[in-house]
Write a protein that holds these residues in place. Structure first.
Motif, mmCIF file in Angstrom:
data_model
loop_
_atom_site.group_PDB
_atom_site.id
_atom_site.type_symbol
_atom_site.label_atom_id
_atom_site.label_comp_id
_atom_site.label_asym_id
_atom_site.label_seq_id
_atom_site.Cartn_x
_atom_site.Cartn_y
_atom_site.Cartn_z
ATOM 1 N N TYR A 255 -20.524 -14.914 42.776
ATOM 2 C CA TYR A 255 -19.237 -14.979 43.500
ATOM 3 C C TYR A 255 -19.451 -14.205 44.791
ATOM 4 O O TYR A 255 -18.893 -13.129 45.003
ATOM 5 C CB TYR A 255 -18.101 -14.449 42.619
ATOM 6 N N PHE B 64 -18.272 -21.967 29.649
ATOM 7 C CA PHE B 64 -17.560 -21.118 30.618
ATOM 8 C C PHE B 64 -16.096 -21.139 30.179
ATOM 9 O O PHE B 64 -15.539 -22.211 29.960
ATOM 10 C CB PHE B 64 -17.696 -21.736 32.015
ATOM 11 N N ARG C 165 -6.994 -22.060 33.879
ATOM 12 C CA ARG C 165 -7.173 -21.296 35.127
ATOM 13 C C ARG C 165 -7.922 -22.165 36.136
ATOM 14 O O ARG C 165 -9.086 -22.510 35.915
ATOM 15 C CB ARG C 165 -7.959 -20.022 34.780
ATOM 16 N N ASP D 91 -9.269 -21.842 39.235
ATOM 17 C CA ASP D 91 -10.540 -21.416 39.830
ATOM 18 C C ASP D 91 -11.669 -21.460 38.807
ATOM 19 O O ASP D 91 -12.796 -21.855 39.114
ATOM 20 C CB ASP D 91 -10.427 -19.985 40.376
ATOM 21 N N TRP E 282 -15.426 -23.246 38.988
ATOM 22 C CA TRP E 282 -16.698 -22.527 38.804
ATOM 23 C C TRP E 282 -17.461 -23.067 37.592
ATOM 24 O O TRP E 282 -18.684 -23.126 37.595
ATOM 25 C CB TRP E 282 -16.439 -21.033 38.624
ATOM 26 N N ARG F 196 -5.214 -24.294 44.471
ATOM 27 C CA ARG F 196 -3.863 -24.018 44.990
ATOM 28 C C ARG F 196 -2.781 -24.661 44.138
ATOM 29 O O ARG F 196 -1.596 -24.596 44.461
ATOM 30 C CB ARG F 196 -3.735 -24.556 46.427
ATOM 31 N N TYR G 186 -15.526 -23.163 51.076
ATOM 32 C CA TYR G 186 -16.031 -22.709 49.776
ATOM 33 C C TYR G 186 -15.575 -23.688 48.695
ATOM 34 O O TYR G 186 -14.608 -24.424 48.887
ATOM 35 C CB TYR G 186 -15.568 -21.281 49.463
ATOM 36 N N ILE G 187 -16.272 -23.716 47.555
ATOM 37 C CA ILE G 187 -15.901 -24.693 46.525
ATOM 38 C C ILE G 187 -14.520 -24.347 45.970
ATOM 39 O O ILE G 187 -14.166 -23.182 45.806
ATOM 40 C CB ILE G 187 -16.954 -24.801 45.393
ATOM 41 N N ARG H 119 -1.858 -13.154 33.167
ATOM 42 C CA ARG H 119 -1.615 -11.805 33.707
ATOM 43 C C ARG H 119 -0.140 -11.447 33.686
ATOM 44 O O ARG H 119 0.236 -10.353 34.079
ATOM 45 C CB ARG H 119 -2.117 -11.702 35.149
ATOM 46 N N TRP I 140 2.024 -19.384 48.922
ATOM 47 C CA TRP I 140 0.909 -20.077 49.581
ATOM 48 C C TRP I 140 1.187 -21.574 49.658
ATOM 49 O O TRP I 140 2.190 -22.050 49.124
ATOM 50 C CB TRP I 140 -0.415 -19.794 48.881
ATOM 51 N N THR J 274 -14.376 -16.356 47.128
ATOM 52 C CA THR J 274 -14.598 -16.551 45.689
ATOM 53 C C THR J 274 -14.572 -15.202 44.966
ATOM 54 O O THR J 274 -14.098 -15.114 43.839
ATOM 55 C CB THR J 274 -15.925 -17.300 45.420
ATOM 56 N N ARG K 229 -0.992 -13.138 52.617
ATOM 57 C CA ARG K 229 0.147 -14.039 52.453
ATOM 58 C C ARG K 229 1.441 -13.251 52.454
ATOM 59 O O ARG K 229 1.469 -12.088 52.049
ATOM 60 C CB ARG K 229 0.008 -14.775 51.117
#
Lengths: 93, 389
Positions: A25, B82, B151, B153, B157, B48, B40-41, B257, B305, A30, A72
């Protein structure tokens, strides 16, 4: 590595950040998403300087070349109720 | 001059769809594969979105495609080695009016006929499931116990790492500036750095799929929209399920969270396509979420966002080969549903590209359907305005 806190919202230590970079990362965007740095209630205002410095030291990228992740809105957390008054809202802003 | 690099397949777009496709192609040993992204990936809508997953739609076509996806979600963490944090917390489509309820009932019947274990809830059962919900905002709903969240992100990954382990090369920050075509055949792409030879290009460029297609001389029927989301400070658990409200054009869940994360579409989508936030959107969301959950009015907004999506005329994705341009494939136009559809999108497109046969679940989404009068009627997607996942 000694145990130094770098992000107080997510309880991240310097070792957490370095380990994340080593796991791949290795870009600030990331790294942010993997560790949660910049994403707690402070939104980076307390952790950004620590994380960016540590990132620069670990990866060898000069600090001045780094683009810090977008800050943000809001500047500080504000209640949803204050954004949506029950009467006489402020729609046209 | 060094000889240009050659790949058997080039995928444009390192989002969740492009990476899922790369992984699934590599599983089928289809040769050298490269994925290019201009940032970025996962930098676009993949990172988002609202993270919500269901197959409880209203048309056979959507149900079949997204149920294929849901089955894959169930074992995705193990498959990719993962933890993508897929949580089968259940997905409720909330009815706030008698009309909403009638639509839920029609959709539920269709879902059950196709083998989905969805069921209608009355207002009392909704209150039991979500005690914090404003009782005045609900008359019932349709509940899919097997739906949930993951999740976003982590999914990006997970696919990227699994693809790399199988030999896929991923190039972030490498924008494609040209798609090379010779006599109706793909011959390669040009990146900001070099020319790359390939006979197959897959356009998985999300909100930018229209621009990528234009580089190949192909015009896609896609409209681009921006959507905004918010997240609050972590709260005690109060919302155990993924929830969408057709009445408020809103979708929401509580993260692991404890943050409340949600988005809502205004009645008229914004023509502005930048990624900056707007005050209008945050006020609209604060009002809607405050109406659904009075307890949220005191919750603190932590971040807001924006993301952009491309939508096709029938709001369904464009999946398949492009007629008249050999070697050019589309995996685009998911319009906000690309995250939940990513396991199936990648799996089925890999089948199509390697076997040359169109899988049944994919056929209705062929990019030619508008020219042949076969647009899909998905009743839960009304115009540009519906719940997103």
């Amino acid at each position: 590595m000694s145990k130094k806190m770098v992000c107080f919202c997510q309880d991240l230590t310097d070792a957490d950040i370095v380990r994340a970079i080593k796991e791949g990362y290795d870009h600030l965007e990331t790294l942010k998403r993997f560790t949660g740095a910049f994403m707690g209630p402070c939104q980076g205002k307390m952790c950004a300087a620590n994380v960016v410095k540590l990132y620069a030291e670990t990866t060898g990228h000069p600090v001045e070349d780094l683009r810090i992740p977008t800050m943000r809105p809001p500047v500080e957390p504000i209640s949803l109720g204050s954004l949506a008054p029950e009467k006489g809202g402020d729609d046209d802003a | 001059m060094p000889r240009p690099k050659h790949y058997d397949i080039v995928i444009i777009g390192g989002g969740v769809q492009g990476l899922s496709l790369a992984y699934n192609l590599a599983l089928r040993e289809t040769g050298k594969i490269a994925v290019f992204d201009k940032s970025y990936i996962g930098s676009g809508a993949s990172g988002r979105n609202g993270e919500m997953i269901r197959s409880a739609f209203g048309s056979e076509e959507w149900i079949r495609l997204f149920d294929t996806s849901l089955r894959l979600w169930e074992t995705l963490s193990a498959e990719l080695d993962f933890n993508v944090m897929f949580t089968r917390c259940g997905y409720l489509v909330l009815a706030s009016t008698p009309e909403d309820l009638a639509a839920c009932r029609t959709n539920c019947k269709r879902q059950n006929a196709m083998g989905l274990k969805t069921r209608m809830l009355n207002a009392g059962e909704v209150a039991e499931l979500i005690p914090s919900l404003n009782p005045q905002a609900t008359v019932g709903g349709v509940f899919q116990k097997e739906g949930g969240v993951a999740r976003h992100d982590a999914v990006v990954w997970a696919y990227a790492r699994a693809a790399r382990r199988l030999g896929v090369e991923i190039f972030p920050y490498t924008e494609i500036v040209a798609v090379n075509v010779d006599t109706a055949k793909i011959t390669g792409v040009r990146t900001i750095r070099e020319n790359v030879l390939t006979g197959i290009v897959v356009n998985a460029a999300g909100a930018f799929a229209g621009q990528v297609a234009e580089m190949a001389g192909v015009k896609l029927l896609l409209d681009v929209y921006r959507l905004e989301m918010i997240v609050t400070e972590p709260l005690k658990p109060f919302l155990q399920v993924a929830l969408s409200s057709p009445h408020f054009l809103a979708y929401m869940h509580q993260t692991a969270r404890g943050e409340f994360a949600g988005g809502a579409e205004p009645q008229n989508l914004s023509p502005y396509l930048g990624l900056k936030n707007t005050r209008h959107a945050v006020q609209d969301m604060a009002r809607k979420f405050g109406s659904l959950f009075p307890g949220l009015r005191g919750a603190k907004l932590m971040r807001q966002w924006a993301g952009i999506v491309a939508k096709s005329p029938d709001r369904g994705p464009l999946l398949g080969a492009v007629d008249g341009l050999e070697g050019f494939f589309l995996n685009a136009g998911w319009g906000g549903y690309g995250f939940m559809g990513s396991p199936a999108g990648g799996r089925l497109m890999a089948e199509l590209i390697t076997d040359g046969q169109v899988p049944d679940a994919l056929y209705p989404f062929n990019p030619d359907r508008f020219a042949t009068g076969q647009a899909i009627v998905e009743p839960t997607i009304i115009g540009a305005a519906e719940d997103k996942g």
